[in-house]
Write a protein that holds these residues in place. Structure first.
Motif, PDB file in Angstrom:
ATOM      1  N   GLN A   1      -0.446   9.309   3.660  1.00  0.00           N
ATOM      2  CA  GLN A   1       0.688  10.238   3.577  1.00  0.00           C
ATOM      3  C   GLN A   1       1.829   9.551   2.847  1.00  0.00           C
ATOM      4  O   GLN A   1       2.176   8.404   3.153  1.00  0.00           O
ATOM      5  CB  GLN A   1       1.144  10.645   4.992  1.00  0.00           C
ATOM      6  N   VAL A   2       2.388  10.261   1.876  1.00  0.00           N
ATOM      7  CA  VAL A   2       3.504   9.747   1.084  1.00  0.00           C
ATOM      8  C   VAL A   2       4.701  10.652   1.311  1.00  0.00           C
ATOM      9  O   VAL A   2       4.616  11.874   1.108  1.00  0.00           O
ATOM     10  CB  VAL A   2       3.161   9.707  -0.419  1.00  0.00           C
ATOM     11  N   ALA A   3       5.816  10.067   1.748  1.00  0.00           N
ATOM     12  CA  ALA A   3       7.018  10.861   2.036  1.00  0.00           C
ATOM     13  C   ALA A   3       8.226  10.241   1.343  1.00  0.00           C
ATOM     14  O   ALA A   3       8.481   9.040   1.483  1.00  0.00           O
ATOM     15  CB  ALA A   3       7.257  10.945   3.536  1.00  0.00           C
TER      16      ALA A   3
ATOM     17  N   TYR B   1       5.263  -8.366  -1.124  1.00  0.00           N
ATOM     18  CA  TYR B   1       5.540  -7.443  -2.237  1.00  0.00           C
ATOM     19  C   TYR B   1       6.435  -6.298  -1.772  1.00  0.00           C
ATOM     20  O   TYR B   1       7.326  -5.856  -2.495  1.00  0.00           O
ATOM     21  CB  TYR B   1       4.241  -6.891  -2.817  1.00  0.00           C
ATOM     22  N   ALA B   2       6.182  -5.793  -0.559  1.00  0.00           N
ATOM     23  CA  ALA B   2       7.023  -4.722  -0.026  1.00  0.00           C
ATOM     24  C   ALA B   2       8.445  -5.217   0.221  1.00  0.00           C
ATOM     25  O   ALA B   2       9.422  -4.534  -0.087  1.00  0.00           O
ATOM     26  CB  ALA B   2       6.421  -4.166   1.261  1.00  0.00           C
ATOM     27  N   ARG B   3       8.577  -6.436   0.776  1.00  0.00           N
ATOM     28  CA  ARG B   3       9.895  -6.972   1.115  1.00  0.00           C
ATOM     29  C   ARG B   3      10.670  -7.464  -0.104  1.00  0.00           C
ATOM     30  O   ARG B   3      11.894  -7.617  -0.023  1.00  0.00           O
ATOM     31  CB  ARG B   3       9.729  -8.126   2.112  1.00  0.00           C
TER      32      ARG B   3
ATOM     33  N   ASP C   1       9.437  -3.014   3.354  1.00  0.00           N
ATOM     34  CA  ASP C   1       8.717  -3.712   4.421  1.00  0.00           C
ATOM     35  C   ASP C   1       7.332  -3.100   4.579  1.00  0.00           C
ATOM     36  O   ASP C   1       7.029  -2.031   4.027  1.00  0.00           O
ATOM     37  CB  ASP C   1       9.477  -3.612   5.748  1.00  0.00           C
ATOM     38  N   LEU C   2       6.488  -3.803   5.339  1.00  0.00           N
ATOM     39  CA  LEU C   2       5.157  -3.308   5.687  1.00  0.00           C
ATOM     40  C   LEU C   2       4.933  -3.606   7.170  1.00  0.00           C
ATOM     41  O   LEU C   2       5.119  -4.744   7.612  1.00  0.00           O
ATOM     42  CB  LEU C   2       4.079  -3.993   4.837  1.00  0.00           C
TER      43      LEU C   2
ATOM     44  N   TYR D   1       7.273   0.658   3.471  1.00  0.00           N
ATOM     45  CA  TYR D   1       8.600   1.212   3.188  1.00  0.00           C
ATOM     46  C   TYR D   1       9.098   0.670   1.853  1.00  0.00           C
ATOM     47  O   TYR D   1       9.074  -0.536   1.611  1.00  0.00           O
ATOM     48  CB  TYR D   1       9.593   0.840   4.292  1.00  0.00           C
ATOM     49  N   ILE D   2       9.564   1.581   0.995  1.00  0.00           N
ATOM     50  CA  ILE D   2      10.117   1.215  -0.310  1.00  0.00           C
ATOM     51  C   ILE D   2      11.471   1.895  -0.441  1.00  0.00           C
ATOM     52  O   ILE D   2      11.639   3.051  -0.024  1.00  0.00           O
ATOM     53  CB  ILE D   2       9.185   1.676  -1.448  1.00  0.00           C
TER      54      ILE D   2
END
Length: 401
Positions: free
Chosen positions: A269-271, A330-332, A337-338, A353-354
């Motif tokens: 799911q992409v929001a 990579y996310a941070r 975050d992941l 989270y991006i």
């Protein structure tokens, strides 16, 4: 004479490391990367910035490498990584006092940046091999393990940031063709209108091919998209598409369900909201117990067999246990975050989270200072909470005072 020259050069380089490590790296936002590449892309300006910034980032992390345990520093793999960093720093410093208006010098600098980028291609597996060599020879106590975890998080984050700078410069100025025909709308490695769903589909297809190769089958993908900012329109964000490839929920699903004829689908799911773009990946890989969640982010933990160092056309889905910790870095890197949420016996949700706004996506960079130094030198004290034993206490033998 050669030995003397080498020693003098090493001593001089050590002084340069000390000098540049006194400065803090300058974090850039995604918007700054984008504005420079699209509006004022100037090779001379990039040259002036990089010849100052790259030594700072290299020197900061090189100081931390030297704080690792002596026996870890002596492993062939870690010594090789150190030599790469020393050589790269020296090559950048060679341009320190050269004229920035000389086209030949700027051309040579771009060529040097390409060589440095290629030299550092295998930094992650080589450093990982060094940790394996150390563990096999000396074992790892809790304090060393904690320090190595702290270091690798910072070392690999530094590597991501340095590679970002190198890639932007080489993609913008290093080729004869200024516009990449495969990705004409990208600014270097950044896509100003990154279609997250399309990137995730590409990543899935790549992982699916590997699953089919290793397990002769693969789970399907079910994808949902929600755009709260512009309902009905695709979710787009300013981002580096290659950074989104670092996810894998497929191996766990395949191994948990063994030889079943059908495998549960992976749901994504992409929001897109006003502050965050969130990607939730749900698998049916059997999940993990709560006590193991933190272990999944340690560099010394993996349920996959250890890989061999020789190159191969068939790349395994997992190996050194670096998939999740590197994915989280990579996310941070741009303030995201992941996180993992697991239902043991059923499956796991990985939530990425991006930042939705390019102005909020600012590099997260390690800085070498007294706080970092103290982390390696401070003796870790005993826990101030009681640690439960594996077996419950037999109350029939308990004596009161």
């Amino acid at each position: 004479m050669r030995l003397l020259a080498f020693l003098m050069k090493s001593c001089s380089l050590g002084k340069q490391v000390d000098y540049y490590s006194r400065f803090s790296p300058s974090p850039l936002s995604m918007k700054q990367f984008l504005d420079f590449g699209s509006e004022n892309a100037c090779e001379r300006t990039s040259f002036v910035f990089l010849r100052q910034e790259l030594p700072v980032r290299l020197a900061n992390i090189m100081k931390e490498i030297n704080l690792l345990p002596d026996n870890l520093l002596k492993t062939p793999s870690v010594r090789l990584v150190q030599s790469w960093y020393m050589q790269s720093l020296q090559e950048i410093l060679d341009f320190k006092d050269k004229k920035s208006d000389d086209e030949k010098i700027i051309y040579d600098f771009t060529d040097a940046v390409i060589k440095i980028r290629n030299r550092h291609n295998d930094v992650i597996p080589t450093m990982a091999q060094g940790v394996v060599e150390y563990k096999e020879s000396y074992g790892v106590d809790p304090v060393t393990s904690q320090n190595v975890q702290y270091f690798l998080d910072r070392f690999y984050m530094s590597r991501i940031s340095i590679r970002m700078l190198l890639n932007q410069h080489t993609l913008l100025f290093g080729g004869k063709v200024k516009v990449n025909p495969a990705h004409p709308k990208q600014i270097g490695s950044i896509d100003p209108h990154c279609r997250v769903v399309e990137v995730l589909k590409d990543a899935y297809e790549n992982a699916r091919r590997l699953c089919d190769l290793y397990y002769m089958n693969s789970p399907e993908l079910k994808l949902e998209e929600f755009n709260a900012k512009e309902r009905g329109k695709p979710t787009t964000v300013v981002y580096v598409p290659s950074h989104l490839y670092h996810m894998n929920a497929m191996r766990a699903t395949m191994e948990f369900h063994g030889d079943a004829a059908e495998f549960p689908a992976i749901k994504v799911q992409v929001a897109l909201g006003h502050e965050d773009l969130t990607v939730k990946v749900s698998d049916r890989g059997g999940g993990v117990p709560l006590r193991k969640i933190d272990r999944l982010f340690t560099y010394t933990y993996s349920t996959a067999p250890r890989p061999r160092m020789e190159t191969s056309r068939a790349t395994p889905l997992a190996g050194y246990g670096y998939g999740l910790p590197i994915s989280r870095l990579y996310a941070r890197y741009f303030q995201g975050d992941l996180k993992l949420y697991s239902l043991e016996g059923y499956g796991t949700d990985a939530v990425i989270y991006i930042k939705a706004l390019s102005t909020d996506s600012i590099e997260r960079l390690p800085v070498y200072n007294k706080s970092a130094w103290r982390h390696y030198k401070t003796m870790h004290e005993a826990d101030d909470w009681c640690v439960p034993s594996k077996e419950p206490k037999d109350m029939t033998t308990f004596r009161s005072f």
